[in-house]
Design a protein around this motif. Structure first.
Motif, PDB file in Angstrom:
ATOM      1  N   VAL A  15     109.673  58.552  12.676  1.00  0.00           N
ATOM      2  CA  VAL A  15     111.129  58.509  12.522  1.00  0.00           C
ATOM      3  C   VAL A  15     111.521  58.825  11.079  1.00  0.00           C
ATOM      4  O   VAL A  15     112.458  59.595  10.830  1.00  0.00           O
ATOM      5  CB  VAL A  15     111.686  57.134  12.946  1.00  0.00           C
ATOM      6  CG1 VAL A  15     113.189  57.059  12.680  1.00  0.00           C
ATOM      7  CG2 VAL A  15     111.397  56.874  14.420  1.00  0.00           C
ATOM      8  N   LEU A  37     118.074  56.904  16.297  1.00  0.00           N
ATOM      9  CA  LEU A  37     116.669  56.510  16.154  1.00  0.00           C
ATOM     10  C   LEU A  37     116.485  55.576  14.964  1.00  0.00           C
ATOM     11  O   LEU A  37     115.784  54.562  15.056  1.00  0.00           O
ATOM     12  CB  LEU A  37     115.785  57.746  15.975  1.00  0.00           C
ATOM     13  CG  LEU A  37     115.254  58.441  17.226  1.00  0.00           C
ATOM     14  CD1 LEU A  37     114.345  59.598  16.826  1.00  0.00           C
ATOM     15  CD2 LEU A  37     114.492  57.469  18.119  1.00  0.00           C
ATOM     16  N   ILE A  41     119.324  61.497  15.923  1.00  0.00           N
ATOM     17  CA  ILE A  41     118.420  61.081  14.848  1.00  0.00           C
ATOM     18  C   ILE A  41     118.918  59.782  14.219  1.00  0.00           C
ATOM     19  O   ILE A  41     118.140  58.852  13.965  1.00  0.00           O
ATOM     20  CB  ILE A  41     118.310  62.194  13.782  1.00  0.00           C
ATOM     21  CG1 ILE A  41     117.629  63.424  14.382  1.00  0.00           C
ATOM     22  CG2 ILE A  41     117.532  61.696  12.563  1.00  0.00           C
ATOM     23  CD1 ILE A  41     117.688  64.653  13.484  1.00  0.00           C
ATOM     24  N   ASP A  75     122.601  66.369  17.764  1.00  0.00           N
ATOM     25  CA  ASP A  75     121.231  66.154  17.290  1.00  0.00           C
ATOM     26  C   ASP A  75     121.209  65.164  16.131  1.00  0.00           C
ATOM     27  O   ASP A  75     120.327  64.296  16.049  1.00  0.00           O
ATOM     28  CB  ASP A  75     120.607  67.487  16.842  1.00  0.00           C
ATOM     29  CG  ASP A  75     120.287  68.402  18.014  1.00  0.00           C
ATOM     30  OD1 ASP A  75     120.186  67.893  19.148  1.00  0.00           O
ATOM     31  OD2 ASP A  75     120.151  69.623  17.799  1.00  0.00           O
ATOM     32  N   MET A 105     113.341  62.841  21.389  1.00  0.00           N
ATOM     33  CA  MET A 105     113.859  61.683  20.661  1.00  0.00           C
ATOM     34  C   MET A 105     114.091  60.496  21.597  1.00  0.00           C
ATOM     35  O   MET A 105     113.927  59.351  21.202  1.00  0.00           O
ATOM     36  CB  MET A 105     115.159  62.046  19.948  1.00  0.00           C
ATOM     37  CG  MET A 105     114.980  63.034  18.810  1.00  0.00           C
ATOM     38  SD  MET A 105     116.513  63.330  17.931  1.00  0.00           S
ATOM     39  CE  MET A 105     116.071  64.813  17.042  1.00  0.00           C
ATOM     40  N   THR A 148     110.886  58.650  21.962  1.00  0.00           N
ATOM     41  CA  THR A 148     110.601  57.829  20.780  1.00  0.00           C
ATOM     42  C   THR A 148     111.427  56.551  20.803  1.00  0.00           C
ATOM     43  O   THR A 148     110.920  55.460  20.507  1.00  0.00           O
ATOM     44  CB  THR A 148     110.907  58.619  19.492  1.00  0.00           C
ATOM     45  OG1 THR A 148     110.142  59.831  19.485  1.00  0.00           O
ATOM     46  CG2 THR A 148     110.566  57.795  18.258  1.00  0.00           C
ATOM     47  N   SER A 149     112.695  56.681  21.166  1.00  0.00           N
ATOM     48  CA  SER A 149     113.566  55.505  21.248  1.00  0.00           C
ATOM     49  C   SER A 149     113.048  54.517  22.285  1.00  0.00           C
ATOM     50  O   SER A 149     113.037  53.299  22.053  1.00  0.00           O
ATOM     51  CB  SER A 149     114.994  55.939  21.596  1.00  0.00           C
ATOM     52  OG  SER A 149     115.845  54.823  21.695  1.00  0.00           O
TER      53      SER A 149
END
Length: 316
Positions: A33, A56, A53, A49, A1, A4-5
């Motif tokens: 996402v 994100l 998320i 977690d 994650m 991705t960020s």
């Protein structure tokens, strides 16, 4: 994650050559996402977690707010997903979206967002289209965040740090509500919050059994006072007569006094045939003698009320 960020932030960084150049990558990142949305509600997920998320989604909203504000079908799906994050029961998670709503409001209301539309007529037409399109999400937003300011049942056991965090959360919600008034209008936002107040009145609050929802609704109403028209004739004439009926529980009384002060200009401008002020002065007198906190709120309210010499001189 984390990767991705970092990619999301890169696509809008100075080194990325702009969103247009990075659009193929953005078209991959957004569905990725969005595919994590169901995990926000997965009770088996570790809290950290879920926070990752949610972060994100917040990063996606903040980074691509210019694209989202265009109001495409995909954009509205992102907005609805961010509303789900806002609705999360944990304030630390919910509040991750607050910056997004602020940036979206600025984009929708700022003239710079529409310069590419060309003529003044085109700019106004596009602005009206977007403002109407985003009204429903902002209406939902008002309903969602207004419940975040309720005093917990165990507030009396809070440490000073916990109380400070709670006050911060209330101020943060106030800012979100003010952002909403810029999109919805103060009077329309007031209507939504008034429904919360009516619901609270039916929950035993007037018998001091469940005062927290009542206080929360009033807190939100007074938070948007400056955005409400001084000529408002539908909701406030119903709110003010309710105030003397509420129990004198300390936090509730403090908020009632603050509400009176916040709407002092409206009270001053109210029609003479509405006998609003005398019962409100009685409440403020009660506030002056209940506690330091209520006395401070009542003193400020008296100051504002006394500045409105018209209603003060004609109400007794």
């Amino acid at each position: 994650m984390k990767f991705t960020s970092e990619l999301i932030h890169f696509t809008v960084s100075r080194d990325s050559c702009g969103i247009t150049e990075q659009f193929p990558l953005i078209q991959i990142l957004i569905p990725h996402v969005m595919g994590l949305k169901e995990q926000l509600k997965d009770s088996s997920k570790d809290e950290e977690d879920v926070k990752a998320i949610a972060r994100l989604f917040a990063d996606m909203g903040d980074s691509y707010v210019d694209l989202i504000a265009t109001g495409s079908g995909d954009a509205m799906q992102i907005v609805n997903a961010l509303l789900e994050v806002t609705s999360h029961s944990e304030f630390d998670i919910s509040s991750m979206t607050f910056n997004f709503w602020h940036h979206l409001k600025r984009n929708l209301t700022g003239r710079d967002s529409y310069t590419s539309c060309g003529s003044e007529v085109s700019i106004e037409a596009e602005r009206n289209r977007r403002m109407q399109l985003f009204r429903p999400p902002f209406e939902v937003l008002v309903s969602l965040v207004s419940s975040r300011v309720e005093y917990p049942e165990d507030f009396h056991t809070f440490s000073e740090e916990d109380r400070r965090d709670f006050r911060y959360a209330r101020y943060a919600v106030s800012d979100v509500l003010l952002d909403a008034t810029d999109v919805l209008g103060g009077d329309s936002t007031l209507k939504i919050l008034f429904m919360k107040l009516i619901q609270a009145c039916g929950s035993g609050a007037e018998q001091n059994q469940n005062w927290q929802p009542l206080e929360a609704a009033l807190f939100c109403i007074q938070a948007i006072a400056k955005s409400v028209s001084i000529e408002e004739k539908e909701i406030l004439p119903q709110v003010m007569p309710l105030l003397p009926r509420f129990p004198h529980q300390e936090q509730l009384l403090q908020t009632v006094c603050s509400t009176i002060g916040a709407f002092s200009k409206w009270i001053d401008a109210a029609p003479a045939e509405l006998p609003i002020l005398p019962p409100l002065v009685d409440i403020l007198n009660k506030g002056m003698s209940t506690s330091e906190a209520t006395a401070a709120a009542a003193s400020v309210a008296f100051k504002y009320i006394c500045e409105g010499t018209t209603s003060l001189s004609t109400s007794f």
